[in-house]
Design a protein around this motif. Structure first.
Motif, PDB file in Angstrom:
ATOM      1  N   LYS A 126     -27.793  -5.575   0.423  1.00  0.00           N
ATOM      2  CA  LYS A 126     -28.502  -6.659   1.104  1.00  0.00           C
ATOM      3  C   LYS A 126     -28.045  -7.975   0.514  1.00  0.00           C
ATOM      4  CE  LYS A 126     -32.589  -4.252   2.762  1.00  0.00           C
ATOM      5  NZ  LYS A 126     -34.037  -4.203   2.819  1.00  0.00           N
ATOM      6  N   PRO A 127     -27.877  -8.992   1.358  1.00  0.00           N
ATOM      7  CA  PRO A 127     -28.354  -9.157   2.726  1.00  0.00           C
ATOM      8  C   PRO A 127     -27.259  -9.001   3.785  1.00  0.00           C
ATOM      9  CG  PRO A 127     -27.835 -11.275   1.836  1.00  0.00           C
ATOM     10  CD  PRO A 127     -27.410 -10.259   0.812  1.00  0.00           C
ATOM     11  N   TYR A 128     -26.189  -8.276   3.482  1.00  0.00           N
ATOM     12  CA  TYR A 128     -25.066  -8.231   4.415  1.00  0.00           C
ATOM     13  C   TYR A 128     -25.309  -7.291   5.593  1.00  0.00           C
ATOM     14  CZ  TYR A 128     -22.587 -10.535   0.620  1.00  0.00           C
ATOM     15  OH  TYR A 128     -22.205 -11.418  -0.343  1.00  0.00           O
ATOM     16  N   LEU A 129     -24.719  -7.649   6.725  1.00  0.00           N
ATOM     17  CA  LEU A 129     -24.740  -6.807   7.912  1.00  0.00           C
ATOM     18  C   LEU A 129     -23.337  -6.246   8.111  1.00  0.00           C
ATOM     19  CD1 LEU A 129     -26.756  -9.131  10.345  1.00  0.00           C
ATOM     20  CD2 LEU A 129     -27.640  -7.366   8.806  1.00  0.00           C
ATOM     21  N   TRP A 130     -23.264  -4.977   8.497  1.00  0.00           N
ATOM     22  CA  TRP A 130     -21.976  -4.318   8.654  1.00  0.00           C
ATOM     23  C   TRP A 130     -21.118  -5.014   9.713  1.00  0.00           C
ATOM     24  CZ3 TRP A 130     -18.985  -1.475   5.910  1.00  0.00           C
ATOM     25  CH2 TRP A 130     -17.968  -0.709   6.483  1.00  0.00           C
ATOM     26  N   GLU A 131     -21.755  -5.486  10.765  1.00  0.00           N
ATOM     27  CA  GLU A 131     -20.992  -6.123  11.840  1.00  0.00           C
ATOM     28  C   GLU A 131     -20.424  -7.480  11.429  1.00  0.00           C
ATOM     29  OE1 GLU A 131     -25.461  -6.452  12.979  1.00  0.00           O
ATOM     30  OE2 GLU A 131     -24.103  -4.984  12.054  1.00  0.00           O
ATOM     31  N   ASP A 132     -20.861  -8.010  10.299  1.00  0.00           N
ATOM     32  CA  ASP A 132     -20.331  -9.293   9.828  1.00  0.00           C
ATOM     33  C   ASP A 132     -19.130  -9.133   8.896  1.00  0.00           C
ATOM     34  OD1 ASP A 132     -22.264 -10.654  11.208  1.00  0.00           O
ATOM     35  OD2 ASP A 132     -23.614 -10.871   9.503  1.00  0.00           O
ATOM     36  N   ARG A 133     -18.779  -7.882   8.588  1.00  0.00           N
ATOM     37  CA  ARG A 133     -17.681  -7.658   7.646  1.00  0.00           C
ATOM     38  C   ARG A 133     -16.358  -8.170   8.209  1.00  0.00           C
ATOM     39  NH1 ARG A 133     -18.052  -3.528  10.943  1.00  0.00           N
ATOM     40  NH2 ARG A 133     -16.276  -2.170  11.427  1.00  0.00           N
ATOM     41  N   ILE A 134     -15.443  -8.490   7.310  1.00  0.00           N
ATOM     42  CA  ILE A 134     -14.079  -8.789   7.729  1.00  0.00           C
ATOM     43  C   ILE A 134     -13.160  -7.747   7.106  1.00  0.00           C
ATOM     44  CG2 ILE A 134     -14.490 -11.268   7.992  1.00  0.00           C
ATOM     45  CD1 ILE A 134     -12.895 -11.541   5.312  1.00  0.00           C
ATOM     46  N   SER A 135     -12.136  -7.362   7.847  1.00  0.00           N
ATOM     47  CA  SER A 135     -11.194  -6.343   7.382  1.00  0.00           C
ATOM     48  C   SER A 135      -9.843  -6.974   7.096  1.00  0.00           C
ATOM     49  CB  SER A 135     -11.016  -5.249   8.446  1.00  0.00           C
ATOM     50  OG  SER A 135     -12.202  -4.511   8.618  1.00  0.00           O
ATOM     51  N   ILE A 136      -9.297  -6.633   5.955  1.00  0.00           N
ATOM     52  CA  ILE A 136      -7.922  -7.026   5.646  1.00  0.00           C
ATOM     53  C   ILE A 136      -7.120  -5.735   5.547  1.00  0.00           C
ATOM     54  CG2 ILE A 136      -6.405  -8.151   3.985  1.00  0.00           C
ATOM     55  CD1 ILE A 136      -8.584 -10.048   3.297  1.00  0.00           C
ATOM     56  N   PHE A 137      -6.185  -5.565   6.472  1.00  0.00           N
ATOM     57  CA  PHE A 137      -5.477  -4.295   6.597  1.00  0.00           C
ATOM     58  C   PHE A 137      -4.346  -4.171   5.583  1.00  0.00           C
ATOM     59  CE2 PHE A 137      -7.583  -4.974  10.610  1.00  0.00           C
ATOM     60  CZ  PHE A 137      -8.139  -3.723  10.846  1.00  0.00           C
ATOM     61  N   ALA A 138      -4.146  -2.938   5.134  1.00  0.00           N
ATOM     62  CA  ALA A 138      -3.173  -2.651   4.076  1.00  0.00           C
ATOM     63  C   ALA A 138      -1.825  -2.240   4.662  1.00  0.00           C
ATOM     64  CB  ALA A 138      -3.702  -1.529   3.185  1.00  0.00           C
ATOM     65  N   ASP A 139      -0.768  -2.543   3.937  1.00  0.00           N
ATOM     66  CA  ASP A 139       0.574  -2.094   4.276  1.00  0.00           C
ATOM     67  C   ASP A 139       0.600  -0.561   4.200  1.00  0.00           C
ATOM     68  OD1 ASP A 139       3.275  -1.329   4.224  1.00  0.00           O
ATOM     69  OD2 ASP A 139       3.884  -3.196   3.265  1.00  0.00           O
ATOM     70  N   PRO A 140       1.050   0.150   5.263  1.00  0.00           N
ATOM     71  CA  PRO A 140       1.055   1.623   5.266  1.00  0.00           C
ATOM     72  C   PRO A 140       1.803   2.247   4.084  1.00  0.00           C
ATOM     73  CG  PRO A 140       1.488   0.791   7.469  1.00  0.00           C
ATOM     74  CD  PRO A 140       1.497  -0.394   6.565  1.00  0.00           C
ATOM     75  N   HIS A 141       2.762   1.513   3.498  1.00  0.00           N
ATOM     76  CA  HIS A 141       3.480   2.057   2.347  1.00  0.00           C
ATOM     77  C   HIS A 141       2.538   2.321   1.167  1.00  0.00           C
ATOM     78  CE1 HIS A 141       6.918   0.212   4.549  1.00  0.00           C
ATOM     79  NE2 HIS A 141       7.498   1.316   4.142  1.00  0.00           N
ATOM     80  N   LEU A 142       1.408   1.639   1.158  1.00  0.00           N
ATOM     81  CA  LEU A 142       0.479   1.785   0.041  1.00  0.00           C
ATOM     82  C   LEU A 142      -0.315   3.079   0.121  1.00  0.00           C
ATOM     83  CD1 LEU A 142      -0.854  -1.878  -0.213  1.00  0.00           C
ATOM     84  CD2 LEU A 142       1.007  -0.797  -1.466  1.00  0.00           C
ATOM     85  N   TYR A 143      -0.434   3.664   1.325  1.00  0.00           N
ATOM     86  CA  TYR A 143      -1.080   4.969   1.423  1.00  0.00           C
ATOM     87  C   TYR A 143      -0.075   6.000   1.941  1.00  0.00           C
ATOM     88  CZ  TYR A 143      -2.236   2.806   6.020  1.00  0.00           C
ATOM     89  OH  TYR A 143      -2.199   2.131   7.226  1.00  0.00           O
ATOM     90  N   ASN A 144       1.091   5.963   1.322  1.00  0.00           N
ATOM     91  CA  ASN A 144       2.175   6.918   1.579  1.00  0.00           C
ATOM     92  C   ASN A 144       1.687   8.340   1.304  1.00  0.00           C
ATOM     93  OD1 ASN A 144       4.557   8.402   1.555  1.00  0.00           O
ATOM     94  ND2 ASN A 144       5.723   6.788   0.537  1.00  0.00           N
ATOM     95  N   PRO A 145       1.908   9.302   2.229  1.00  0.00           N
ATOM     96  CA  PRO A 145       1.531  10.697   1.945  1.00  0.00           C
ATOM     97  C   PRO A 145       2.158  11.208   0.656  1.00  0.00           C
ATOM     98  CG  PRO A 145       2.050  10.440   4.264  1.00  0.00           C
ATOM     99  CD  PRO A 145       2.409   9.144   3.610  1.00  0.00           C
ATOM    100  N   PHE A 146       3.372  10.717   0.335  1.00  0.00           N
ATOM    101  CA  PHE A 146       3.964  10.988  -0.984  1.00  0.00           C
ATOM    102  C   PHE A 146       3.335   9.980  -1.958  1.00  0.00           C
ATOM    103  CE2 PHE A 146       8.148  12.592   1.105  1.00  0.00           C
ATOM    104  CZ  PHE A 146       7.496  13.756   1.499  1.00  0.00           C
ATOM    105  N   TYR A 147       2.082  10.240  -2.282  1.00  0.00           N
ATOM    106  CA  TYR A 147       1.233   9.248  -2.951  1.00  0.00           C
ATOM    107  C   TYR A 147       1.800   8.758  -4.279  1.00  0.00           C
ATOM    108  CZ  TYR A 147      -0.254  13.543  -5.277  1.00  0.00           C
ATOM    109  OH  TYR A 147      -0.282  14.741  -5.948  1.00  0.00           O
ATOM    110  N   TRP A 148       2.588   9.618  -4.953  1.00  0.00           N
ATOM    111  CA  TRP A 148       3.150   9.221  -6.249  1.00  0.00           C
ATOM    112  C   TRP A 148       4.147   8.067  -6.121  1.00  0.00           C
ATOM    113  CZ3 TRP A 148       3.713  13.820  -3.712  1.00  0.00           C
ATOM    114  CH2 TRP A 148       4.964  14.088  -3.164  1.00  0.00           C
ATOM    115  N   LYS A 149       4.583   7.787  -4.891  1.00  0.00           N
ATOM    116  CA  LYS A 149       5.488   6.661  -4.657  1.00  0.00           C
ATOM    117  C   LYS A 149       4.739   5.362  -4.369  1.00  0.00           C
ATOM    118  CE  LYS A 149       9.425   9.311  -2.828  1.00  0.00           C
ATOM    119  NZ  LYS A 149      10.368   9.412  -1.679  1.00  0.00           N
ATOM    120  N   SER A 150       3.442   5.453  -4.097  1.00  0.00           N
ATOM    121  CA  SER A 150       2.645   4.280  -3.747  1.00  0.00           C
ATOM    122  C   SER A 150       2.465   3.355  -4.961  1.00  0.00           C
ATOM    123  CB  SER A 150       1.268   4.718  -3.231  1.00  0.00           C
ATOM    124  OG  SER A 150       0.371   3.632  -3.205  1.00  0.00           O
ATOM    125  N   LYS A 151       2.689   2.089  -4.742  1.00  0.00           N
ATOM    126  CA  LYS A 151       2.489   1.104  -5.819  1.00  0.00           C
ATOM    127  C   LYS A 151       1.037   1.109  -6.288  1.00  0.00           C
ATOM    128  CE  LYS A 151       4.686  -2.878  -5.685  1.00  0.00           C
ATOM    129  NZ  LYS A 151       5.066  -4.286  -5.387  1.00  0.00           N
TER     130      LYS A 151
END
Length: 463
Positions: free
Chosen positions: A216-241
């Motif tokens: 509180k007092p935040y509302l979920w619909e007021d959130r802002i999203s900052i999207f991540a570079d897909p390389h950061l969630y590489n399935p070969f996770y050991w390569k992710s920075k």
């Protein structure tokens, strides 16, 4: 708008060494890729249980991986998880740790901020910590700030609340006014869902709003999203920075949280600092009006306790006060006013608010569990009156009243965030995803086997 101000300095404010990853790990990498100057300010030395030196070394190594431009340590104590009442935030005088330390200090060969600036250590006081925060922000001159919010940890709350206070008091000294983003390190991140190997990388889930009083007092619909570079969630996770960074913080076992903490985005709530309420005069029929424009949307009697109603601080009308009126005298005449009221009630029942201006009077209804209500008034005015109509068995706490006459900062925020839209909803290769999942499963299996063998060896040794 952003190029016009010619400032690409971003400041990350967190209490502990590893919190920068849960708060804004993928954001930091995205910012560096776009040429921003990024600084991290750690408000504590992470010295709970004597871990300051190892956490210091870990934070320096992570800073190298992320190519952070500057790392600063404010030098205040890590409060840890014990539930003692005394903290630097709630102390009336100076705070002393169990080890008898009562002033800021550096770590290893690096001095803390106040010593670098003034060649002296500061006593552990709330005022000193607040002033150090203000001075550092003024020295840094950020275009945007990403700061921790009131997670369920005393140091997170202290850092959040004092930064809010600092930003409110620096309103006339920071020009242009920085963009200010608040986010959580635990909810939706450190304690998130383990969905790293889903076909489409999942965004941060709503573990935050409307499900816990922590947010509180935040509302979920007021959130802002900052999207991540897909390389950061590489399935070969050991390569992710990012994975490499989480792995460095071995003292906190951060690697184990990576698969829950990393999402396709990181979420924040934007705090519009062009709040003319900071310069307005608040008069009330009773109660302490200083809470109404101190910059804090929530405040606590004791930062170690839960965010429950009995622990909240704010404007409370006296029980004998039959009027319950707040009058706001604006510093200047405006044509339009957006008034946001952040409040809590004792029994979660609706309340009515009489809104009185020079030309009109109308009533609005505020319905908990929502903790914020917005009032838009379009007329020439320099005064606003709010009367709170509550039942005899009900009490109310007003945490903050924000007043805005322009959306200029909102437009700057939208321009800033638009630079991250390119990464939205990128699908992943299923074959590579399954290989990554297999490696992860094997890693967990091997670790369990190793721990069993280790336990047996130790048991035989002491048998």
């Amino acid at each position: 708008m952003m190029e016009k101000c010619n400032n690409k300095k971003i400041l990350i404010i967190v209490p502990h060494q590893d919190d920068e990853l849960s708060l804004a790990g993928s954001v930091i990498i995205g910012l560096k890729k776009r040429g921003y100057f990024v600084g991290i300010l750690f408000t504590t030395n992470g010295n709970f249980n004597g871990q300051e030196q190892i956490r210091y070394k870990e934070s320096k190594k992570v800073a190298e991986i992320l190519k952070i431009d500057t790392v600063t340590y404010l030098g205040y104590p890590d409060s840890g998880w014990n539930m003692e009442d005394n903290t630097i935030y709630n102390s009336n005088t100076f705070y002393k740790t169990k080890d008898g330390i009562n002033e800021t200090c550096g770590i290893m060969s690096e001095n803390e901020y106040c010593f670098k600036k003034n060649n002296k250590h500061n006593l552990y006081t709330r005022e000193n910590m607040l002033n150090d925060l203000k001075n550092f922000i003024l020295d840094f001159k950020p275009f945007a700030i990403f700061c921790v919010d009131v997670d369920n940890h005393a140091d997170h709350k202290i850092t959040s609340l004092l930064t809010d206070e600092a930003m409110a008091s620096l309103k006339d000294q920071l020009k242009p006014t920085p963009l200010f983003f608040k986010g959580f390190c635990y909810l939706g991140s450190w304690y998130g869902k383990n969905d790293y190997f889903d076909k489409i990388m999942q965004p941060t889930l709503n573990q935050i709003c409307n499900k816990t009083t922590l947010s509180k007092p935040y509302l979920w619909e007021d959130r802002i999203s900052i999207f991540a570079d897909p390389h950061l969630y590489n399935p070969f996770y050991w390569k992710s920075k990012l994975y490499k960074c989480y792995k460095v913080y071995s003292s906190q076992e951060a690697r184990l949280h990576f698969f829950r903490a990393v999402n396709s985005n990181q979420i924040f709530w934007f705090r519009n600092l062009t709040n003319i309420g900071f310069d307005s005069t608040f008069i009330a029929s009773s109660g302490n009006v200083s809470f109404l424009n101190d910059g804090k949307l929530i405040d606590f009697k004791n930062v170690r306790r839960k965010n429950e109603y009995t622990n909240l601080l704010g404007w409370e009308p006296n029980k004998k006060d039959k009027k319950k009126i707040i009058t706001i005298e604006l510093k200047e005449r405006v044509d339009f006013l957006n008034c946001s009221i952040y409040f809590e009630t004792s029994n979660n029942k609706p309340i009515d608010i009489n809104v009185i201006t020079k030309e009109k009077q109308f009533k609005i209804n505020a319905k908990p569990p929502l903790s914020r209500i917005e009032i838009k008034v379009k007329e020439k005015m320099n005064r606003l009156c709010l009367q709170f109509l509550i039942n005899n068995d009900q009490t109310i706490i007003i945490n903050e009243i924000e007043l805005h006459k322009t959306n200029l900062q909102v437009k700057m925020c939208e321009d800033f965030l638009s630079k991250f839209e390119e990464y939205k909803d990128k699908p992943r290769n299923l074959i590579i995803l399954n290989i990554g999942r297999l490696f992860y499963t094997l890693q967990i299996f091997i670790k369990k086997v190793f721990n069993k063998i280790k336990t047996r060896v130790i048991s035989k040794h002491y048998a």
